[in-house]
Design a protein around this motif. Sequence first.
Motif, short mmCIF file in Angstrom:
data_model
loop_
_atom_site.label_atom_id
_atom_site.label_comp_id
_atom_site.label_asym_id
_atom_site.label_seq_id
_atom_site.Cartn_x
_atom_site.Cartn_y
_atom_site.Cartn_z
N LYS A 134 15.31 -0.35 -5.34
CA LYS A 134 16.36 -1.33 -5.08
C LYS A 134 17.64 -1.01 -5.83
O LYS A 134 18.71 -1.55 -5.49
CB LYS A 134 15.88 -2.73 -5.48
CG LYS A 134 14.75 -3.27 -4.62
CD LYS A 134 14.33 -4.64 -5.10
CE LYS A 134 13.21 -5.21 -4.23
NZ LYS A 134 12.77 -6.55 -4.70
N ARG A 135 17.59 -0.18 -6.85
CA ARG A 135 18.75 0.04 -7.72
C ARG A 135 19.19 1.49 -7.81
O ARG A 135 20.30 1.76 -8.29
CB ARG A 135 18.41 -0.47 -9.13
CG ARG A 135 18.10 -1.96 -9.18
CD ARG A 135 17.43 -2.33 -10.48
NE ARG A 135 17.21 -3.77 -10.59
CZ ARG A 135 16.17 -4.40 -10.09
NH1 ARG A 135 15.24 -3.71 -9.43
NH2 ARG A 135 16.02 -5.70 -10.21
N PHE A 136 18.36 2.45 -7.42
CA PHE A 136 18.65 3.86 -7.62
C PHE A 136 18.55 4.60 -6.29
O PHE A 136 17.89 4.16 -5.35
CB PHE A 136 17.68 4.50 -8.62
CG PHE A 136 17.88 4.07 -10.03
CD1 PHE A 136 18.61 4.85 -10.91
CD2 PHE A 136 17.34 2.89 -10.50
CE1 PHE A 136 18.80 4.45 -12.23
CE2 PHE A 136 17.52 2.48 -11.81
CZ PHE A 136 18.25 3.27 -12.68
N THR A 137 19.19 5.76 -6.25
CA THR A 137 18.98 6.71 -5.17
C THR A 137 17.70 7.49 -5.47
O THR A 137 17.61 8.14 -6.51
CB THR A 137 20.17 7.66 -5.05
OG1 THR A 137 21.36 6.90 -4.78
CG2 THR A 137 19.95 8.67 -3.94
N MET A 138 16.74 7.42 -4.56
CA MET A 138 15.44 8.04 -4.79
C MET A 138 15.41 9.45 -4.20
O MET A 138 16.10 9.76 -3.22
CB MET A 138 14.33 7.19 -4.17
CG MET A 138 14.31 5.74 -4.64
SD MET A 138 14.03 5.56 -6.40
CE MET A 138 12.31 6.05 -6.52
N THR A 139 14.61 10.30 -4.80
CA THR A 139 14.44 11.67 -4.35
C THR A 139 12.98 12.08 -4.50
O THR A 139 12.25 11.51 -5.33
CB THR A 139 15.34 12.63 -5.14
OG1 THR A 139 15.20 13.96 -4.64
CG2 THR A 139 14.97 12.62 -6.61
N LYS A 140 12.56 13.05 -3.70
CA LYS A 140 11.20 13.58 -3.78
C LYS A 140 11.22 14.85 -4.61
O LYS A 140 11.85 15.84 -4.24
CB LYS A 140 10.67 13.89 -2.38
CG LYS A 140 10.38 12.66 -1.53
CD LYS A 140 9.77 13.07 -0.19
CE LYS A 140 9.49 11.85 0.67
NZ LYS A 140 8.89 12.23 1.97
N ARG A 141 10.55 14.79 -5.74
CA ARG A 141 10.45 15.96 -6.62
C ARG A 141 9.08 15.98 -7.27
O ARG A 141 8.59 14.94 -7.73
CB ARG A 141 11.53 15.94 -7.71
CG ARG A 141 12.89 16.35 -7.23
CD ARG A 141 13.86 16.51 -8.38
NE ARG A 141 15.21 16.80 -7.92
CZ ARG A 141 16.27 16.91 -8.71
NH1 ARG A 141 16.13 16.74 -10.01
NH2 ARG A 141 17.45 17.17 -8.21
N TRP A 142 8.51 17.17 -7.29
CA TRP A 142 7.28 17.42 -8.02
C TRP A 142 6.14 16.50 -7.58
O TRP A 142 5.29 16.11 -8.39
CB TRP A 142 7.51 17.31 -9.53
CG TRP A 142 8.76 17.98 -9.97
CD1 TRP A 142 9.15 19.26 -9.69
CD2 TRP A 142 9.83 17.43 -10.75
NE1 TRP A 142 10.37 19.53 -10.24
CE2 TRP A 142 10.81 18.43 -10.91
CE3 TRP A 142 10.04 16.19 -11.36
CZ2 TRP A 142 11.98 18.22 -11.64
CZ3 TRP A 142 11.20 15.99 -12.06
CH2 TRP A 142 12.16 17.00 -12.20
N GLY A 143 6.15 16.13 -6.30
CA GLY A 143 5.09 15.29 -5.77
C GLY A 143 5.26 13.81 -6.04
O GLY A 143 4.31 13.05 -5.82
N PHE A 144 6.45 13.37 -6.48
CA PHE A 144 6.70 11.97 -6.81
C PHE A 144 7.98 11.50 -6.11
O PHE A 144 8.88 12.30 -5.80
CB PHE A 144 6.87 11.75 -8.31
CG PHE A 144 5.59 11.77 -9.10
CD1 PHE A 144 4.92 10.58 -9.37
CD2 PHE A 144 5.06 12.96 -9.56
CE1 PHE A 144 3.74 10.59 -10.10
CE2 PHE A 144 3.89 12.97 -10.29
CZ PHE A 144 3.23 11.78 -10.56
N HIS A 145 8.04 10.20 -5.84
CA HIS A 145 9.30 9.54 -5.52
C HIS A 145 9.94 9.14 -6.85
O HIS A 145 9.45 8.23 -7.53
CB HIS A 145 9.07 8.30 -4.66
CG HIS A 145 8.65 8.61 -3.26
ND1 HIS A 145 9.52 9.04 -2.30
CD2 HIS A 145 7.43 8.54 -2.66
CE1 HIS A 145 8.89 9.22 -1.16
NE2 HIS A 145 7.61 8.93 -1.35
N LEU A 146 11.04 9.80 -7.23
CA LEU A 146 11.64 9.58 -8.54
C LEU A 146 13.06 9.07 -8.38
O LEU A 146 13.77 9.44 -7.43
CB LEU A 146 11.64 10.87 -9.36
CG LEU A 146 10.27 11.47 -9.68
CD1 LEU A 146 10.43 12.76 -10.45
CD2 LEU A 146 9.41 10.49 -10.45
#
Length: 764
Positions: A134-146
Amino acid sequence: MTTDGTKQLKCHAIPPGEVLVQKFTESRAPELDSLCSTVASRLNDDFRSQRNKRRRTTGFDNRASKTRFRNNNKKQKVGILNQAKSDESLEKNVNRAPPRHIRRKKELNKNLETGFCVSGDGTKRLRMHVWHAKRFTMTKRWGFHLPLGLHGSGKGSRALLKWIKNGTLVHDASYYNAVQLQGSQDSLLSILSTIMSPFSSSDTENVLSGGVYSSSMLHHAGANSSRTIAPVIYMWRPVQQSTNAESVCDRTSELRQLWIWIHAAALTEGYNALKSVCESQGKVRCISLEGQFGTLEVMGSKASQLFQKILHPVSSTSEKSSFLKKCSSVEAVDEHTPCFGIAPLIVKDPRGLTNENTEFDQSCTDLWDAEKGLYCPLEESVLCMEKHHQRLVSFCLADTHSVVVNASTGIHSSRVCPIMLLRRNNLMDSVTRWTIVLPLSWVKAFWVPFVSLGARAIGLRERSWVACEAGIPNFPSEFPECDSYSSLMEAEAAAMDKEAALRPASVKPFSNPIPPPWNCVRLAFETSQICSNESDAVAELALSDNDTAIARSSRMLSGFLNTINGDRLPIFPHFSDKNTCLSKIMKDEKILDHDLNIDSFLGNRCRKVCFVRVILRTFKEGAIEDGAVICAPRLDDIKLWISGSNGKCELQVPQSSVSSYFVKRDSGKWEYQLPEDPAVVESNRWPIGFVTSGFVHGSHKPSAGGLCDAMLLGRLRHEQWSSVPLKQRKKEIYVLTRNLRSTAYRLAVATIFLEHHQEDFDYI
């Protein structure tokens, strides 16, 4: 009327306990009739609402669905809709799965004891995924949504640097995972000496006893495949205090536990390397603790004050909790925990209503027993019921005859939580850095109080800004010797190519090498010295990955210098001996009495390149970006910049040669392009390294991090010290930096990190 000289108080009529509605309306009927007649006379007996006063209160409805339902209702009234179809549709509605947003919300609200929630493509989600999304731009890295960073164009570094000096930052680093090794102490030390470099088998007593943790670089076992995996930290399970006089030799044969914390980018590679070594020995058990623990990074000048509000250690009489007896408060923890120290604590639930007399189960309050299972926190609904009941009691509204709600929620719930406080290196003056290790199911219970009490949450981008400001390398973007670095650079290059493909050819920028071509550093100098006119020399002198190393400790740098007989190079690794500090060495008049033949080192004695990390600061003005090339200046360049006789003293390359400085071959690799134009050759300066972390905008003392060839740095220092009097020598080395899309060189000063610190393992 008075009685005995006192006034008698008037007795007010007590309202009746019941009101008869019919009698009440009959008594008020005349009033209602008069009111109705008054309104009717004003409206001319027209009680319909005026058209200009009407409001479309159903405009938000789906008009098509309303029409469909209206038609179905008409058909049902007429009898056209078959009763069998109606029953069938009703059964389908009952068996239909809930909508996706309801199923997703239900899944994400679960607080599992272990493990992460997984999306449809197998990507893991952090426990605070909904909060971050809800507050950040999310990205897929190292097998996680970070969380990558706050929404926007990636700015806000100035406010962040102010906040870390005047507040507290928190980052959910639960993507770090631990690998547990279990066996005898001798067997564990043997394994560590095989896969850790550097590692001393005679580890300090504090590390072996579990009081502090240590850092090192994890490598693959074997001399032929000694590739670097990742920087790690490892810690031993604390040794139980014994009353008898037990010797150290007796402890070497007892069963010990060891945790090795690995970044998610290198977890699979690191776990496989550890497991293969343990299987070869057969005496050590290797277990992955992925999904068992969560880690929160807390940093800032007011981190200790925030701990005092949230972390409340419980009193304990257990023999094994001697640390708790000394550290009954967070202030005592701050005093008794040294740098790299570990503080095991049992703290109260920061959300609950526990007090000092709260009783809890002692059977599973140690994080080292995670295999047996750890207690989850109480559910939010139970805490809400408790708080609601407490409010009712405070207002004397609670039913005294009702039974007080018992908040014990069963077997796997607890009001207390075992944690570990790891004190890291201070980022800067009065800015502390801590890592909290806790059960994964307790992350949300601690995250919300941290944020509610003033801590500012940060993502990966803001985290890298903090690392650059503090001069700490960020993994994996500043560790080119690891495979995780190559994977990250490939992903970034693919993202940039995809973005560039969307632009028209007229405004499409030229491509920059990602990652930087590290093998061209020594190659450029060798080619200029040996065969500057032969283009085929590029392929003949190319360095392989095995010929490139990065010194992460003073011992490694000293070993490289001894290998090449580089005692004449003015590179001075830092050691604890005060007599060998750089300030005293640079004042020695005989340090440069011998002649330095750099060509003999480059051509005959050494084919291996050793990079060292440097901290860069611009001499006067300019900004250094990620990926900028670091070049060797001439003595005339330095004199012009220092004297300022030519105004800004700008040294530039032609605009036409900027895009052709590095060329991408058909194989996909980038190589250094030898200049042929005389004008380009005159302005060309040979590369000695690359920038791995650029300036952070808004910093009062901006600095950048980079990696440079140690041998070429020694050559530059020898030239610069030889050209000035003894009193004018400086610890720093003058270099030139140029952003890859710019034509201008900027003068900067480089500080070799290992000349002021023994190790460069600390990372963020």
